[in-house]
Design a protein around this motif. Structure first.
Motif, PDB file in Angstrom:
ATOM      1  N   PRO A  11       1.012  -1.032  -0.035  1.00  0.00           N
ATOM      2  CA  PRO A  11      -0.150  -0.075   0.019  1.00  0.00           C
ATOM      3  C   PRO A  11       0.945   1.352  -0.058  1.00  0.00           C
ATOM      4  O   PRO A  11       2.211   1.232   0.279  1.00  0.00           O
ATOM      5  CB  PRO A  11      -0.896  -0.177   1.278  1.00  0.00           C
ATOM      6  N   TYR A  12       0.569   2.416  -0.507  1.00  0.00           N
ATOM      7  CA  TYR A  12       1.062   3.852  -0.618  1.00  0.00           C
ATOM      8  C   TYR A  12       0.016   4.519  -0.269  1.00  0.00           C
ATOM      9  O   TYR A  12      -0.634   5.185  -0.986  1.00  0.00           O
ATOM     10  CB  TYR A  12       1.789   3.840  -1.891  1.00  0.00           C
ATOM     11  N   ILE A  13       0.039   5.105   1.149  1.00  0.00           N
ATOM     12  CA  ILE A  13      -0.942   6.263   1.624  1.00  0.00           C
ATOM     13  C   ILE A  13      -0.183   7.435   1.812  1.00  0.00           C
ATOM     14  O   ILE A  13       0.890   7.514   2.280  1.00  0.00           O
ATOM     15  CB  ILE A  13      -1.095   5.666   3.033  1.00  0.00           C
ATOM     16  N   ASN A  30      -5.042   5.970  -1.107  1.00  0.00           N
ATOM     17  CA  ASN A  30      -4.074   4.753  -1.385  1.00  0.00           C
ATOM     18  C   ASN A  30      -3.680   4.566  -2.739  1.00  0.00           C
ATOM     19  O   ASN A  30      -4.562   4.186  -3.459  1.00  0.00           O
ATOM     20  CB  ASN A  30      -4.647   3.447  -0.701  1.00  0.00           C
ATOM     21  N   ALA A  36      -4.320  -1.400   2.681  1.00  0.00           N
ATOM     22  CA  ALA A  36      -3.746  -0.464   3.689  1.00  0.00           C
ATOM     23  C   ALA A  36      -4.718  -0.551   4.988  1.00  0.00           C
ATOM     24  O   ALA A  36      -5.849  -0.157   4.807  1.00  0.00           O
ATOM     25  CB  ALA A  36      -3.371   0.899   3.403  1.00  0.00           C
ATOM     26  N   PRO A  79      -6.589  -0.284  -2.634  1.00  0.00           N
ATOM     27  CA  PRO A  79      -5.948   0.317  -3.555  1.00  0.00           C
ATOM     28  C   PRO A  79      -6.804   1.275  -4.572  1.00  0.00           C
ATOM     29  O   PRO A  79      -8.056   0.706  -4.864  1.00  0.00           O
ATOM     30  CB  PRO A  79      -5.273  -0.678  -4.425  1.00  0.00           C
ATOM     31  N   TYR A 110       0.061   2.965   9.252  1.00  0.00           N
ATOM     32  CA  TYR A 110      -0.581   1.982   8.135  1.00  0.00           C
ATOM     33  C   TYR A 110       0.292   0.765   7.835  1.00  0.00           C
ATOM     34  O   TYR A 110       1.366   0.821   7.858  1.00  0.00           O
ATOM     35  CB  TYR A 110      -1.248   2.391   6.913  1.00  0.00           C
ATOM     36  N   SER A 112       0.695  -3.298   5.626  1.00  0.00           N
ATOM     37  CA  SER A 112       0.044  -4.081   4.547  1.00  0.00           C
ATOM     38  C   SER A 112      -0.289  -5.408   5.254  1.00  0.00           C
ATOM     39  O   SER A 112      -0.435  -5.575   6.458  1.00  0.00           O
ATOM     40  CB  SER A 112       1.323  -4.394   3.867  1.00  0.00           C
TER      41      SER A 112
END
Length: 139
Positions: A11-13, A30, A36, A79, A110, A112
């Motif tokens: 995830p990329y928050i 996200n 996340a 996502p 957060y 994964s």
């Protein structure tokens, strides 16, 4: 192979803020390729932490403003999904907050699905090994 599998669900928050004709809002996105689990969200302005949106507004003598908010600690953000965590719909109030508190950031902890965790603070994302949970900022 395990590392490759973990990278495939990363995830990329990050958070953002916007001001337009519909008001002011703080949003969490996200942009990763995996879900996340949000562990904690806190508010920060110029190095000072606030435990709620109301306490932030009180500090800047904006305690009479009408806002909406959402506690997302403990939720899963898929996502490409986004969540608005704070907002003002009255344009005069929105502009007031935008101008009076220009450096609002949210710190987001957060993880994964593989229990790898990160801290996103508005300017950078760092992998972390431990964290302190904060219940809810929507008070």
């Amino acid at each position: 192979m395990a590392k490759q599998h973990q990278d495939s669900v990363w995830p990329y928050i990050y958070s953002g803020r916007s001001l337009n004709n519909n008001g002011f809002k703080m949003t969490i996105y996200n942009k990763g390729i995996g879900p996340a689990l949000i562990k904690s969200v806190s508010i920060n302005v110029d190095g000072t932490n606030y435990n709620s949106w109301q306490s932030l507004l009180n500090q800047y003598d904006l305690d009479t403003l009408t806002f909406y908010c959402s506690n997302i600690s403990g939720t899963i953000i898929s996502p490409q999904e986004e969540h608005t965590i704070f907002g003002l719909t009255k344009s005069t109030e929105a502009l007031l907050v935008w101008n009076k508190i220009p450096n609002i950031n949210v710190d987001i902890i957060y993880c994964s699905i593989h229990d790898e965790c990160w801290n996103s603070n508005g300017s950078q994302i760092k992998k972390i090994n431990s964290y302190e949970s904060i219940n809810g900022i929507c008070k």
